[in-house]
Scaffold this motif. Structure first.
Motif, PDB file in Angstrom:
ATOM      1  N   ASP A 152      -6.544  -3.828 -23.967  1.00  0.00           N
ATOM      2  CA  ASP A 152      -6.356  -4.198 -25.369  1.00  0.00           C
ATOM      3  C   ASP A 152      -4.983  -4.825 -25.550  1.00  0.00           C
ATOM      4  O   ASP A 152      -3.985  -4.125 -25.617  1.00  0.00           O
ATOM      5  CB  ASP A 152      -6.511  -2.962 -26.259  1.00  0.00           C
ATOM      6  N   GLU A 153      -4.917  -6.128 -25.607  1.00  0.00           N
ATOM      7  CA  GLU A 153      -3.651  -6.869 -25.711  1.00  0.00           C
ATOM      8  C   GLU A 153      -2.608  -6.340 -24.731  1.00  0.00           C
ATOM      9  O   GLU A 153      -1.523  -5.946 -25.135  1.00  0.00           O
ATOM     10  CB  GLU A 153      -3.112  -6.787 -27.140  1.00  0.00           C
TER      11      GLU A 153
ATOM     12  N   SER B  35     -10.634  -4.410 -31.011  1.00  0.00           N
ATOM     13  CA  SER B  35     -10.303  -3.119 -30.409  1.00  0.00           C
ATOM     14  C   SER B  35     -11.463  -2.143 -30.578  1.00  0.00           C
ATOM     15  O   SER B  35     -11.747  -1.334 -29.695  1.00  0.00           O
ATOM     16  CB  SER B  35      -9.056  -2.525 -31.062  1.00  0.00           C
TER      17      SER B  35
HETATM   18 MG   LIG Z   1      -6.698  -4.408 -31.864  1.00  0.00          MG
END
Ligand SMILES: [Mg+2]
Ligand SMILES: Nc1ncnc2c1ncn2[C@@H]1O[C@H](COP(=O)(O)OP(=O)(O)OP(=O)(O)O)[C@@H](O)[C@H]1O
Lengths: 311, 263
Positions: free
Chosen positions: B178-179, B50
């Protein structure tokens, strides 16, 4: 395990359960009792108010009472026209609202979004201290500092005006508005801010277009509660608005003395003869005040409710 | 694949170190992201994936004291140079978050948010932008009759596609994810992956994911990140074509991670 022991345990658990149930029941009853009691008290207050107020209307026309432009309670015969008092209250409250809303919301935004951590730590408790100042003390400050200041600044005959009262009321409503609105702004999830910033919004755009709208129901509640406090306030308006029961007829009435509903009751109740028409007239004033406060709260509730629905 | 190899680099990280306060979270990251591709970043929790994304749109700057060393280039220009405006940088590098975060506004107002803050106000123009963005995010069919309803009433997967549409409406060059599917069910995940696939021709996408199959499915390039010891900074251990990383990685750690032997 022997069957006897098992039975014993089950028995005990059963007894525990009934004890528990009894306790739950009792607590429920007590809470219900508290609720009924507080509703009953409100109903009783309203009933007494109604009874005493209507004692006046036996001898005095309610229409004259509500629309009369003169309040001469001790002339012979007395004249009880409350229009100047209603308008006086209205004028002071409107001034307070106009000042308190932008200032309160602005301050809340400042504390929540802009102020550095250490300043926040100072401002928040400060607001709570201001909220805790008794209104007589605030009124005294208004009387000795603000009133002369306004008198000099605007070159008036007296500094005891609707404006002075409005400013003091706004000051009283501010802590409520600021602290509740600030909580509402803080409760806005960080993910909204991040979403907005990550799209290339500036900090101000994020605050103005995402954070504040997202906190709007809390902010409106803050404003309503603040105003609620201002409308019912007595001491301040009694001491700093000048107490002249004259009709506010135009905008510049803000710079003249006025008299409010609460101020009138507080001032005159001690001087009336119990059971006289003046005495009942003051109860009728109380009834009007009750109805107005009730209406404002009801409208506020409706607005809040609508807002929550539409969210 | 040959065409992909030839693609130009849009983002380059050159010897980047990154600090949260005194904590060194990244060390010596070197990475080239190629235009119109999907790049996946994988690695165990806390290895700094991240953080690498945040470096590219400078979102770490809203989270307190941070420090960047080395160079992060966007189209060859250092985005940490003094004359770079963060606001315009972020309109070029959009971000989709792990948890869908639509604003508590209508579907329409969510998508129109970006264009509006850029000062585009004419409702004809906005209507067009909103429709196009929703179509690109494969959400148009589902919401075209309820654009005025609150975005909060959509399902999680729809909300995430709405967030994609909201980002597309500002026409970024790069989209960081991010995911993006970790809060979604398999069907919604599939829809997002399909959307990514169709976006690839116009955008460059960088996705962080814990789902190995997803990385293998959606990406052309994969970077594997790792912290060697607790307290150490994260490093980019291996980076290259997804097809290679997933079949014959150069490094033992990469193979272990991909085959699920640790992390
Ligand atoms: Mg992360
Ligand atoms: N705001 C922050 N302040 C301080 N340290 C942080 C912050 N954000 C992340 N870190 C630290 O930096 C390191 C990398 O974090 P990062 O969030 O980039 O990891 P990640 O690879 O995305 O992990 P995950 O897969 O769990 O999301 C971690 O050790 C984390 O504790």
């Amino acid at each position: 395990m022997a069957p006897g022991v098992l039975r014993h345990i089950i028995n005990r658990m059963g007894r525990l359960k009934t004890a528990q149930k009894l306790k739950e029941n009792l607590i429920g009853k007590i809470i219900l009792g508290c609720g009924v009691l507080s509703v009953a008290v409100v109903v009783l207050i309203f009933a007494f108010l109604l009874r005493d107020a209507f004692s006046l209307f036996g001898s005095y026309s309610p229409v004259d009472f509500l629309t009369g432009r003169k309040w001469y309670p001790i002339s012979e015969p007395p004249v009880f026209g409350i229009l100047p008092l209603v308008l006086g209250s209205l004028l002071v409250t409107v001034i307070a609202i106009l000042l308190a809303i932008p200032l309160g919301i602005g301050t809340a935004i400042y504390i929540a979004e802009i102020a550095p951590g250490w300043l926040k730590e100072i401002l928040k408790p400060l607001m709570e201290i201001v909220a805790a100042i008794p209104s007589v003390v605030l009124a005294f400050i208004g009387l000795t500092l603000l009133a002369p200041f306004i008198q000099d600044l605007l070159n008036l005959n007296t500094g005891l005006t609707a404006l002075t009262g409005g400013i003091m009321l706004a000051f009283m409503a501010l802590p409520t508005i600021v602290s509740i609105a600030e909580d509402a702004i803080n409760a806005v999830p960080r993910s909204y801010r991040e979403g907005s910033l990550a799209m290339g919004a500036t900090r101000w755009q994020t605050t103005g277009r995402v954070v504040v709208p997202a906190a709007m129901s809390g902010i409106s509640a803050a404003v309503m509660l603040g105003i609620g406090r201002a409308i019912g306030e007595t001491m301040v308006v009694l001491m700093v608005t000048g107490n002249a029961a004259v009709m506010p007829t135009s905008v510049d009435s803000a710079l003249k003395p006025v008299r409010t509903l609460t101020g009138t009751i507080a001032q005159e109740m001690g001087e009336t003869v119990f059971g006289s028409s003046h005495y009942f007239a003051l109860f009728a004033v109380g009834l009007v005040l009750f109805v107005i406060t009730f209406a404002v709260n009801w409208i506020a509730d409706q607005i809040l409710y609508r807002y929550r629905e539409s969210e | 694949m040959v065409a992909v190899e030839a693609a130009r680099s849009v983002v380059q990280l050159k010897g980047v170190d990154f600090y949260y306060g005194d904590f060194k979270a990244l060390e010596d990251i070197n990475l080239e992201i190629r235009e119109n591709t999907v790049t996946a970043l994988i690695g165990p929790s806390g290895c700094g994936k991240s953080t690498v994304l945040r470096l590219m749109n400078r979102m770490h700057e809203v989270m307190g004291k941070t420090r960047v060393k080395g160079e992060v280039l966007l189209d060859g220009k250092d985005i940490y140079a003094d004359d770079v405006d963060v606001v315009s940088l972020r309109s070029r590098v959009g971000e989709i978050f792990q948890k869908p975060n639509p604003f508590p506004k209508s579907i329409y107002d969510n998508v129109a948010y970006g264009p509006r803050i850029q000062g585009r106000k004419s409702s004809d123009e906005l209507d067009g932008i909103v429709e196009q963005a929703l179509k690109q995010a494969a959400l148009w069919k589902e919401v075209k009759n309820k654009l005025k309803t609150s975005a909060m009433e959509l399902s999680g997967g729809q909300q995430q596609r709405l967030c994609i549409a909201r980002t597309l409406a500002v026409e970024p060059e790069i989209i960081l994810m991010d995911e993006p599917c970790s809060a979604l069910d398999p069907v919604a995940t599939q829809q997002i992956e399909d959307t990514m696939d169709s976006l690839k021709k116009d955008y460059t996408i960088i996705i962080v994911t814990h789902n190995m199959q997803q990385a293998a499915r959606v990406s052309e390039y994969t970077g594997f990140m790792l912290i060697q010891e607790t307290g150490e900074p994260g490093r980019l251990v291996e980076y290259g074509l997804t097809s290679k990383i997933f079949t014959m990685p150069d490094r033992k750690e990469t193979e272990n991670y991909i085959t699920g032997r640790f992390g």
